[in-house]
Write a protein that holds these residues in place. Structure first.
Motif, PDB file in Angstrom:
ATOM      1  N   GLU A 281      -7.917  -2.438  -4.172  1.00 49.62           N
ATOM      2  CA  GLU A 281      -8.690  -1.549  -3.291  1.00 49.62           C
ATOM      3  C   GLU A 281     -10.028  -1.181  -3.932  1.00 49.62           C
ATOM      4  OE1 GLU A 281      -9.475   0.959   0.080  1.00 49.62           O
ATOM      5  OE2 GLU A 281      -7.889  -0.528  -0.216  1.00 49.62           O
TER       6      GLU A 281
ATOM      7  N   THR B  33       0.805  -1.232   0.000  1.00 45.29           N
ATOM      8  CA  THR B  33       0.000   0.000   0.000  1.00 45.29           C
ATOM      9  C   THR B  33       0.832   1.273   0.000  1.00 45.29           C
ATOM     10  OG1 THR B  33      -0.120   0.093   2.417  1.00 45.29           O
ATOM     11  CG2 THR B  33      -1.821  -1.195   1.273  1.00 45.29           C
TER      12      THR B  33
ATOM     13  N   GLY C 219      -8.318   2.763   1.736  1.00 46.87           N
ATOM     14  CA  GLY C 219      -7.490   2.094   2.725  1.00 46.87           C
ATOM     15  C   GLY C 219      -8.155   0.892   3.359  1.00 46.87           C
TER      16      GLY C 219
END
Length: 519
Positions: free
Chosen positions: A456, A380, A496
């Motif tokens: 995501e 990430t 996230g």
């Protein structure tokens, strides 16, 4: 508390595509409200009384209760097949409902809202109601929509509907959100402006009809099917329930957020009879329900009917094309409130294109390439560029567009919003070419960022699609190895969701393509 109900289905016939659309629409709305974190109670059911049920049962040589139970099973089986997640089941032969109807009749009589009189007039057997001259067409005749019309002279009980006519006109004027969407409300306003102030016959003599709820204070009569059926919205919500009943708390559920009904029963049943009944019972203006009115599925511009031979059987469609494809099409190709033409070619095209080709492709790409080029692990923290930020902005916009559409009961627009972001994601993959980036170790950081943005986005899409397609959403979450994903609430949808180092699973087809054999 979000309390949503559908019109209860009349057990004189079998489930058709209109029934299926209404129930799937309500199920999607209920699931979305749960996604928002609302406590939801979804009520649906069947209307089992009335003259038509009695007549059909007599023709088949069976008891009306047996006939109604047989038909009820058809509805129950279909709703299970279509994955409806309802909390309460209303059946008007239920003793709890009968007790509530009889208590309301007694209360209205005590309030002076009911009276008995003799009447001679024309009666529609199909619609189970008395007709007036305003029901005649321009030729002065009762049209085919009324079916068999007979002249009857008999004594009956009447509800003082006229006593509440002025209140209803004022209420509808002051509460523009009573009927949704607005153009359906306009139809009610027009009907009220042109209506006379007539009272409603709410009984049928037993010598003509025995299959109904008996009047508690006059056992020679049973309750008119519409007066009986409308009360299900409150009887199964716990209104006047006996102490110790297993029904929900009425005070907690009411006023309900929405009755979901078809346009054909707005006037007069739900738009006139029902609010006046509630008003007569003592319900205040702020306790009146909202009415969400949907349109019809037609076939080539014509209403589906057995006589035209164009009725679509949702049970057969689910078997042939799959439950997911049917659920998707029913709320994707119609704007809530408006009519639409049912088109099997579009059912196949929309599901194959938007689900199998687009979202299915995103799922396969994100997971397959993460496994092949990233060892199955998500990174990430890689540096982002303008293309990444543009994709994030797309997701943010789509989430807000989706929320606005779903809050306005426009499921089709919400699905279009999801599809817009999926298209952005697939175009992003084509531009960035992870399969090319993977050839040079110097591109590792860029590759990690691209894969992360695809995974995501897929996680968000799984949550957004879940009210419409809960099973595929669950399969995507499972392949992401994020089963907890579908426990999230709408406000949790922020960038996230996928943590650093998360290991994804292997992709399997989530939306098998529909293959239609050539004739």
């Amino acid at each position: 508390m979000f309390f949503i109900t559908t019109a209860i289905d009349y057990t004189n016939g079998a489930p058709h595509i209109g029934h299926a659309y209404e129930k799937v629409l309500a199920d999607v709305i209920a699931r979305y409200q749960r996604l928002k974190g609302e406590e939801v109670y979804f009520l649906t059911g069947v209307d089992q009384h009335g003259q038509k049920v009695q007549q059909t049962a007599e023709k088949e040589g069976i008891n009306p209760a047996t006939f109604a139970a047989k038909k009820t099973k058809l509805f129950l089986n279909l709703w299970k097949k279509l994955g409806l997640q309802y909390d309460g089941w209303a059946a008007t032969t239920d003793d709890r409902h009968k007790a509530c109807v009889q208590a309301i009749l007694t209360d209205l009589k005590d309030r002076g809202e009911l009276y008995k009189k003799a009447y001679k007039g024309f009666y529609s057997v199909r619609q189970e109601q008395f007709l007036t001259d305003r029901d005649r067409n321009e030729a002065g005749e009762f049209g085919s929509e009324w079916g068999e019309v007979v002249e009857i002279e008999e004594e009956n009980w009447y509800f003082r509907l006229s006593a509440h006519a002025e209140w209803l006109k004022n209420y509808v004027e002051k509460n523009p959100d009573f009927v949704i969407p607005g153009f359906r409300r306009n139809e009610l306003v027009g009907a009220l402006a042109n209506s006379g102030e007539l009272d409603l016959c709410i009984s049928r003599p037993k010598e003509r009809l025995r299959w109904g709820i008996e009047f508690p204070f006059d056992t020679d009569f049973v309750t008119y099917v519409w007066f009986d059926a409308l009360i299900n919205y409150i009887s199964f919500a716990g209104y006047k329930a006996k102490e110790g009943s297993d029904l929900p708390s009425f005070e907690k559920l009411w006023p309900c957020a929405a009755h979901v009904i078809g346009k054909d029963i707005l006037v007069p049943a739900h738009g006139i009879y029902w609010p006046c009944m509630l008003h007569a019972m003592g319900f205040a203006d702020e306790e009146m329900p909202k009415i969400l009115v949907h349109g019809w599925w037609n076939m080539k511009g014509e209403k589906m009917s057995k006589s035209l031979g164009n009725v679509v059987d949702p049970d057969e469609l689910a078997d042939k094309f799959g439950v997911d494809a049917l659920r998707y099409y029913l709320v994707r190709d119609i704007t809530t409130g408006k009519d639409a033409d049912f088109d099997l070619d579009r059912l196949v095209m929309l599901y194959n294109q938007e689900m199998a080709n687009e979202l299915g492709n995103l799922c396969n790409r994100a997971l397959n390439m993460t496994a092949r080029f990233g060892g199955g692990k998500v990174v990430t923290g890689a540096e982002t560029n303008d293309d990444d930020l543009s994709l994030r902005a797309s997701l943010l916009t789509v989430i807000e567009d989706y929320r606005a559409a779903m809050d306005g009961f426009d499921v089709a627009e919400a699905l279009k919003a999801i599809n817009r972001h999926v298209t952005v994601c697939n175009a992003y993959a084509e531009r960035n070419k992870p399969w090319e980036l993977a050839k040079d170790p110097a591109n590792k950081s860029r590759l990690d960022s691209v894969l992360y943005h695809l995974v995501e986005s897929l996680a968000h899409c799984a949550v957004l699609i879940s009210p419409v397609l809960p099973e595929p959403a669950s399969r995507i979450a499972s392949q992401l190895r994020m089963d907890e994903l579908l426990q999230l609430k709408f406000d949790d949808l922020k960038w996230g969701l996928v943590p650093e180092g998360h290991e994804t699973g292997k992709p399997k087809p989530v939306f098998p393509k529909i293959v239609v054999e050539e004739a």
